[in-house]
Design an enzyme around this catalytic site. Structure first.
Site, short mmCIF file in Angstrom:
data_model
loop_
_atom_site.label_atom_id
_atom_site.label_comp_id
_atom_site.label_asym_id
_atom_site.label_seq_id
_atom_site.Cartn_x
_atom_site.Cartn_y
_atom_site.Cartn_z
N SER A 73 0.54 -1.16 -0.03
CA SER A 73 0.09 0.13 0.10
C SER A 73 0.88 1.49 -0.03
O SER A 73 0.45 2.20 -0.39
CB SER A 73 -0.82 0.03 1.25
N SER A 75 4.66 0.89 -0.55
CA SER A 75 5.98 0.58 -0.70
C SER A 75 5.92 -0.17 -2.16
O SER A 75 4.82 -0.84 -2.43
CB SER A 75 6.61 -0.21 0.18
N LYS A 92 12.80 -3.14 -0.50
CA LYS A 92 11.70 -2.26 -0.17
C LYS A 92 11.69 -0.91 -0.22
O LYS A 92 12.58 -0.33 0.60
CB LYS A 92 10.98 -2.96 0.90
N TYR A 148 16.56 -12.02 -0.53
CA TYR A 148 15.86 -12.33 -1.51
C TYR A 148 15.12 -13.56 -1.55
O TYR A 148 15.92 -14.68 -1.54
CB TYR A 148 16.54 -11.96 -3.07
N ALA A 149 13.96 -13.74 -1.68
CA ALA A 149 13.13 -15.05 -1.68
C ALA A 149 12.81 -15.59 -3.38
O ALA A 149 12.06 -15.15 -3.64
CB ALA A 149 11.96 -15.21 -0.90
N ASP A 192 -0.47 -10.87 10.63
CA ASP A 192 -0.97 -11.16 9.31
C ASP A 192 -0.38 -12.08 8.54
O ASP A 192 0.04 -12.14 7.40
CB ASP A 192 -0.60 -9.72 8.75
N GLU A 196 0.46 -15.23 1.26
CA GLU A 196 1.34 -14.00 0.39
C GLU A 196 2.47 -13.52 1.26
O GLU A 196 3.37 -13.10 0.83
CB GLU A 196 0.44 -12.90 0.18
N ASP A 210 6.76 -9.22 6.01
CA ASP A 210 5.85 -8.29 6.13
C ASP A 210 5.50 -8.27 7.56
O ASP A 210 4.31 -8.77 8.08
CB ASP A 210 4.85 -8.55 5.29
#
Length: 606
Positions: A73, A75, A92, A148-149, A192, A196, A210
């Site tokens: 929202s 970034s 990010k 990094y995934a 959260d 995702e 996140d």
């Protein structure tokens, strides 16, 4: 307000953002010199300050920015390469003005604090979190340099294969559970947790990300949870006045508002209950359900309706849902957070953990302490055992030593019916392989399809036919299609070469759709009740078809596997028709009809 005063306020807010979300302390994390004001908040958390030698500042010019790999929202996440080492990171990038305008400063600050705490107090057996390498800023943006995934979100993999089989669900939910044990032992609640926010690294192990909605519990928070438990006990034996006073007291001291994502939010976050680590256990139950079934348990068209279903515990299990997984989900999706499995477990000390969940039969044989160094199971499309058929797990891998095509002999081999001759057939070049031909089978399909013939005559024609003969046949077919007119509006004016009702499954949930294979090629599917085009299966040279039995077949595409079922048992004909269209589109036309092979495009391949 004048422009000057507005600029003064914006400058003040800008300084507040820098002070709040600035530096990154902690051992093993590079801190940018221009973000040092944020080190105080890290020290208050008991995190060691950075070494006295100040590392060199970093800036966007130290990285080569590639494609955007995620968007939030406020970034955007970019894949970037550090020019001094060549190592790839996920950066990010947060817009300062947007953070100020949307009042998201606390989200950024909280994420930084959680990432620092996780880096400062690691658990070797639970390295299941994204790591913060460094932060820096320029005049307009804040930059978080994260690990990094490479394999993206878990959600993408669930959607690609439809649903995960039991061994896969056991493994990945066990990694999530072990990660929660570490997170909760540090007093951090994610709030959260969803597919995702679960990423997969290059070795296919999870990395939870996140933490903007996370909460770091203070001693006062723990006391509030204990007081809430006491209030509930008193309320059970009190009169209505005490109950009303207790509710008012809880409402006054309530500090948590709704955060997270509607499908995974726990019922206590929708009421006046204080937040606790049990909220993440509810999300774990939703996650296990979605891994097995393919969709989250609570679904509706609006958030309000989803919330109502959550508060009423209104969800159902589709056919074929694993019984042992069902038992675990039912013990986690409990309205009263104090009654959820794991709510009474002790997480403190060296041997603390969610032992009541670990000991559930679903995790029988799972060694949680070696998950991080184990090889994850491969993700395959999976159909659980039902009363009609046994396990049909797809270990799809095309061998190189088999003859191309999908004739009767190949179908016999694919279905495992060739019991006498198990020797692989010799490799034959595609250029010399004639297109498979399906014998005519006259059988109606409830008035929808008048005859089930092979599509080869519409693609290549019959022996000794010319291009003009094939075009004439197609014109007659199109005229009949226009006269019927029922399905023609959905196919963009293309000629339908095969159509029929199929059950399209997403995980364990199925919907009946009218499928239409057309020249182009296209494979459209329509809701036959609402008469609405729902989509089409994307064609590419990587598309593969895999029959499972006479009713069920898979269509593999690069981004998703489509699991289809023909209720009338013509799955093999669908496989052959799709394979014919693939050969016609991407293969070399067979030399049977020399007049046609010289001009493929004139035969309608475009």
């Amino acid at each position: 307000m004048t422009d000057a005063s507005g600029q003064i306020r914006l400058a003040s807010a800008h300084q507040q953002v820098v002070a709040s979300v600035g530096g990154v302390g902690g051992s093993g994390i590079v801190a940018s010199e221009n973000l040092s004001p944020g080190q105080d908040s890290v020290s208050k958390m008991g995190v060691s300050p950075p070494p006295s030698k100040t590392p060199a500042k970093r800036s966007p010019k130290d990285y080569i920015f590639g494609k955007a790999i995620g968007e939030g929202s406020f970034s955007t996440v970019y894949l970037a390469k550090y020019i001094h080492s060549g190592k790839e990171f996920a950066i990010k990038v947060c817009d300062k003005r947007h953070i100020i305008r949307e009042k998201k400063t606390e989200y950024i600050k909280r994420e930084k604090e959680v990432l620092n705490l996780l880096a400062s107090v690691p658990r070797l057996t639970a390295p299941f979190f994204v790591k913060l390498d460094c932060t820096f800023q320029d005049s307009n943006r804040l930059y978080f340099v994260l690990s990094y995934a490479k394999n993206g979100e878990l959600l993408h993999h669930i959607e690609k294969v439809g649903s995960l089989d039991v061994p896969c669900t056991q493994f990945y939910s066990a990694e999530v559970l072990h990660a929660l044990e570490h997170l909760h032992s540090l007093g951090i609640i994610h709030r959260d947790l969803k597919p995702e926010n679960i990423l997969l690294n290059e070795d296919m192990h999870i990395l939870i990300t996140d933490f903007g909605s996370a909460k770091i519990l203070s001693p006062d928070d723990e006391k509030e949870v204990e007081a809430e438990c006491s209030d509930d006990v008193d309320t059970d034996s009190s009169n209505g006045v005490d109950e009303e006073n207790g509710a008012a007291r809880r409402a006054r001291k309530r500090r948590n508002s709704f955060v997270g994502t509607a499908q995974y939010v726990s019922p206590e976050l929708l009421t006046d209950k204080p937040v606790s680590r049990c909220s993440d256990l509810w999300a774990l139950g939703c996650l296990i359900y979605q891994m097995v079934a393919g969709l989250p348990p609570f679904r509706s068209r609006s958030e309000y309706q989803i919330f109502q279903k959550i508060l009423k515990l209104e969800y159902e299990y589709p056919d074929g849902f694993s019984p042992v997984a069902k038992d675990l989900v039912e013990k986690l999706l409990v309205i009263d957070s104090k009654q959820r499995l794991g709510s009474k477990d002790d997480l403190t000390g060296e041997h603390g953990g969610y032992h009541s969940i670990r000991s559930h039969p679903f995790y029988e044989g799972t060694n949680f302490d070696t998950l991080h160094c184990s090889s994850p199971p491969k993700m395959y499309p999976f159909l659980p055992k039902t009363s009609e058929h046994g396990e049909m797990r797809s270990d799809y891998s095309v061998p190189d030593n088999l003859e191309p095509g999908l004739d009767d002999r190949q179908l016999t081999r694919l279905l495992g019916l060739d019991l006498q001759d198990a020797t692989p057939v010799a490799t034959v070049p595609v250029a010399t392989s004639p297109p498979p031909v399906t014998p005519v089978k006259k059988k109606s399909t409830a008035g929808i399809v008048s005859g089930r013939t092979g599509i080869g005559e519409l693609l290549w024609g019959l022996p000794k036919e010319t291009v003009e003969d094939v075009e004439a046949r197609r014109r007659r077919k199109m005229e009949a299609q226009l006269c019927e007119a029922k399905w023609h509006p959905f196919v963009e004016g293309k000629l339908i070469v095969k159509q029929g009702l199929l059950d399209k499954r997403k995980g364990l949930f199925a919907r009946r759709r009218m499928f239409m294979l057309t020249l182009g090629p296209h494979l459209f599917y329509v809701d036959p009740v609402a008469m609405v085009l729902k989509g089409e299966i994307p064609w590419s040279q990587e598309l593969k078809v895999e029959p499972k039995n006479f009713k069920i077949f898979f269509v593999h595409t690069p981004n998703r596997t489509y699991y289809l079922e023909d209720p009338e048992g013509y799955a093999l004909e669908w496989c052959q028709a799709i394979q014919d269209m693939w050969t016609y589109t991407y293969g070399i036309l067979p030399p049977v009809n020399s007049d046609m092979s010289s001009n493929p495009s004139s035969s309608g391949a475009s």
